[in-house]
Design an enzyme around this catalytic site. Structure first.
Site, short mmCIF file in Angstrom:
data_model
loop_
_atom_site.label_atom_id
_atom_site.label_comp_id
_atom_site.label_asym_id
_atom_site.label_seq_id
_atom_site.Cartn_x
_atom_site.Cartn_y
_atom_site.Cartn_z
N TRP A 82 0.86 -1.18 0.00
CA TRP A 82 0.00 0.00 0.00
C TRP A 82 0.90 1.24 0.00
O TRP A 82 2.04 1.19 0.47
CB TRP A 82 -0.94 0.01 1.20
CG TRP A 82 -0.27 -0.02 2.55
CD1 TRP A 82 0.02 -1.13 3.30
CD2 TRP A 82 0.23 1.11 3.30
NE1 TRP A 82 0.66 -0.77 4.46
CE2 TRP A 82 0.79 0.60 4.49
CE3 TRP A 82 0.24 2.47 3.10
CZ2 TRP A 82 1.36 1.43 5.47
CZ3 TRP A 82 0.82 3.31 4.07
CH2 TRP A 82 1.37 2.77 5.23
N GLU A 128 7.54 7.28 14.41
CA GLU A 128 7.75 6.68 13.09
C GLU A 128 8.63 7.58 12.21
O GLU A 128 9.45 7.10 11.43
CB GLU A 128 6.40 6.47 12.38
CG GLU A 128 5.46 5.48 13.05
CD GLU A 128 5.77 4.03 12.69
OE1 GLU A 128 6.72 3.78 11.94
OE2 GLU A 128 5.05 3.14 13.20
N GLU A 166 8.83 1.05 6.52
CA GLU A 166 8.50 1.90 7.67
C GLU A 166 8.27 3.36 7.25
O GLU A 166 7.47 4.05 7.86
CB GLU A 166 9.64 1.84 8.71
CG GLU A 166 9.75 0.53 9.47
CD GLU A 166 8.66 0.39 10.52
OE1 GLU A 166 7.97 1.37 10.82
OE2 GLU A 166 8.48 -0.74 11.03
N HIS A 169 4.83 4.75 7.05
CA HIS A 169 3.99 4.89 8.25
C HIS A 169 3.90 6.35 8.71
O HIS A 169 2.82 6.90 8.89
CB HIS A 169 4.51 4.01 9.39
CG HIS A 169 4.52 2.55 9.05
ND1 HIS A 169 5.05 1.59 9.87
CD2 HIS A 169 4.06 1.88 7.96
CE1 HIS A 169 4.92 0.40 9.31
NE2 HIS A 169 4.32 0.56 8.15
N GLU A 219 8.72 -4.11 17.61
CA GLU A 219 7.73 -4.25 16.54
C GLU A 219 6.39 -4.73 17.11
O GLU A 219 5.34 -4.28 16.66
CB GLU A 219 8.22 -5.23 15.46
CG GLU A 219 9.40 -4.73 14.65
CD GLU A 219 9.03 -3.65 13.63
OE1 GLU A 219 7.85 -3.30 13.49
OE2 GLU A 219 9.96 -3.16 12.97
N THR A 222 4.71 -1.78 18.65
CA THR A 222 4.07 -0.88 17.69
C THR A 222 2.83 -1.54 17.09
O THR A 222 1.85 -0.86 16.79
CB THR A 222 5.03 -0.44 16.56
OG1 THR A 222 5.64 -1.59 15.99
CG2 THR A 222 6.10 0.49 17.06
N ASP A 251 1.60 -4.20 9.01
CA ASP A 251 3.03 -4.15 8.65
C ASP A 251 3.89 -4.49 9.87
O ASP A 251 4.86 -5.24 9.78
CB ASP A 251 3.42 -2.73 8.21
CG ASP A 251 3.16 -2.45 6.74
OD1 ASP A 251 2.63 -3.34 6.03
OD2 ASP A 251 3.49 -1.33 6.29
N GLU A 252 3.54 -3.89 11.00
CA GLU A 252 4.35 -4.09 12.21
C GLU A 252 4.32 -5.56 12.62
O GLU A 252 5.33 -6.11 13.09
CB GLU A 252 3.85 -3.22 13.39
CG GLU A 252 3.60 -1.75 13.08
CD GLU A 252 4.85 -0.94 12.73
OE1 GLU A 252 5.86 -1.53 12.34
OE2 GLU A 252 4.76 0.30 12.82
N HIS A 255 6.75 -7.39 10.51
CA HIS A 255 8.11 -7.10 10.97
C HIS A 255 8.42 -7.87 12.25
O HIS A 255 9.52 -8.38 12.42
CB HIS A 255 8.29 -5.59 11.22
CG HIS A 255 8.10 -4.75 10.00
ND1 HIS A 255 7.82 -3.40 10.05
CD2 HIS A 255 8.14 -5.07 8.68
CE1 HIS A 255 7.71 -2.92 8.81
NE2 HIS A 255 7.89 -3.92 7.97
FE LIG Z 1 7.70 -2.00 11.90
FE LIG Z 2 6.22 1.60 11.86
#
Ligand SMILES: [Fe+2]
Ligand SMILES: [Fe+2]
Length: 388
Positions: A82, A128, A166, A169, A219, A222, A251-252, A255
């Site tokens: 995205w 971020e 990242e 974000h 991670e 977050t 996403d986090e 990760h």
């Molecule tokens: Fe992350």
């Molecule tokens: Fe992030």
């Protein structure tokens, strides 16, 4: 999720086990801030002291094939990722009137969210946005650093791709906050500039064992945080912001899976070294990467932001214990057999820690109940006062 009561004072949040508490402990160990404009400095105990033995760096060289096979597939191809504009009004695709209507609709949606929410979202966004610091920090670690800036080592490829993911974000959250009209962008941009200038020292001492334990934990923290801001946005009447925060949280999570997979591998090939690293990071306590946050006005900005996050249930002391408990289960730490001396003691310490954290927090909560609430002004919301 369990949260603390609404009127816990800042002092109440000084639980030494929490990232919040860690940051506070860091702040309070420094000399008193004399000039209002002076940003916080890292505490002495975070200065690098012990480095990894050189032979351990060889472990990461030997894991390059593994990293290519098991780590790099967790990077999403760019054309499948995205991008911020997909969540924002796009003036290139809308007429001027349609664009204005979309911005107005965004502002109407965010109108139902309280100032506390915006303080927390701004703090998350600033965290971020200080991304250059984290890429620099990742490249302090022996054996996995990007030696040229465009190294083909899978560790370096991962770090650059992770940074690129990242980067979206902070970018998306910042634009959304700007369009909302609810926050003081001048003070936010100043805070970002101060923070990148200040850097961060989270105590990993160039040691990738410590670094990957830290990133696993961070991670997941977050993931929890953005998941909670998504929930609160939905409850507050902004489903688009909820989708944004939920998308970032996903996403986090990916990760977290990647970094936790590295620690799992280290536990497999070097259980004593990995267990000692987990224990060392837990003893140092996981410090939030934005612990040196400053806006040029409030010398205790980070602790104030963290106190609001705790109060509205975005990131709490309980979350810290939950995250540790999650990894104890994920990495099967209680069941690892055959550890030697110090590593065996480290195993006992780590596995007993969630219980101790919760006991500590209960006592902190009891003390907090006896304290008076106090008001704190936040420059990010035009110096409005919030009760902590
Ligand atoms: Fe992350
Ligand atoms: Fe992030």
């Amino acid at each position: 999720m369990q949260t603390l009561g609404p009127f816990h004072s800042i002092t109440a949040n000084t639980a030494a086990w929490t990232p919040i508490g860690t940051a506070l402990a860091t702040t309070f160990k420094q000399p008193p801030v004399r000039a209002r404009a002076a940003p916080p400095k890292p505490a002495k105990h975070f200065q690098a002291s012990r480095y990894m033995p050189p032979e351990k760096a060889e472990i990461f060289k030997s894991l390059e094939h593994w990293a290519t096979q098991r780590l790099l597939p967790l990077i999403k191809p760019v054309n499948q990722c995205w991008q911020p504009i997909e969540f924002l009004p796009d003036p290139a695709k809308l007429s001027a009137d349609e664009f204005s209507d979309r911005v107005r609709a965004l502002q109407e949606r965010t109108a139902g969210l309280p100032d506390e929410y915006f303080v927390v979202l701004v703090g998350d966004m600033i965290t971020e946005d200080a991304l250059p610091t984290y890429q620099s920090w990742m490249n302090t670690h022996e054996g996995v650093r990007d030696e040229t800036g465009a190294s083909s080592s899978p560790w370096a490829v991962w770090t650059r791709a992770w940074t690129a993911e990242e980067h979206r974000h902070g970018d998306l959250l910042k634009t959304y906050l700007y369009l909302s009209g609810r926050v003081d962008m001048l003070m936010i941009d100043r805070t970002v500039q101060y923070l990148i200038g200040a850097g961060a020292d989270v105590g990993t001492d160039r040691n990738p064992y410590l670094g990957f334990v830290y990133t696993s934990f961070q991670e997941r923290a977050t993931f929890v945080t953005h998941g909670n801001t998504a929930r609160l946005a939905k409850e507050g009447g902004d489903p688009v912001l909820a989708l944004i925060c939920g998308t970032i949280a996903a996403d986090e999570k990916r990760h977290e899976i990647a970094y936790a997979r590295i620690v799992e591998k280290l536990l497999e090939i070097d259980p004593n070294g990995a267990m000692l690293a987990i224990s060392e990071m837990m003893k140092k306590k996981i410090t939030m990467p934005a612990h040196l946050m400053h806006d040029g006005q409030d010398p205790h900005l980070f602790e104030h932001f963290a106190a609001v996050a705790q109060r509205i249930g975005v990131y709490t002391a309980d979350d810290y214990a939950n995250i540790l408990e999650f990894f104890i289960g994920q990495w099967n730490l209680e069941k690892i057999q055959g550890l030697e001396g110090e590593a065996r003691r480290a195993q006992d310490l780590v596995c007993g820690l969630p219980h101790r954290i919760r006991k500590f927090q209960e006592r902190a909560d009891e003390r907090a109940k006896k304290l008076q609430p106090r008001g704190v002004n936040f420059s990010w919301i035009f110096n409005k006062e919030l009760t902590l």
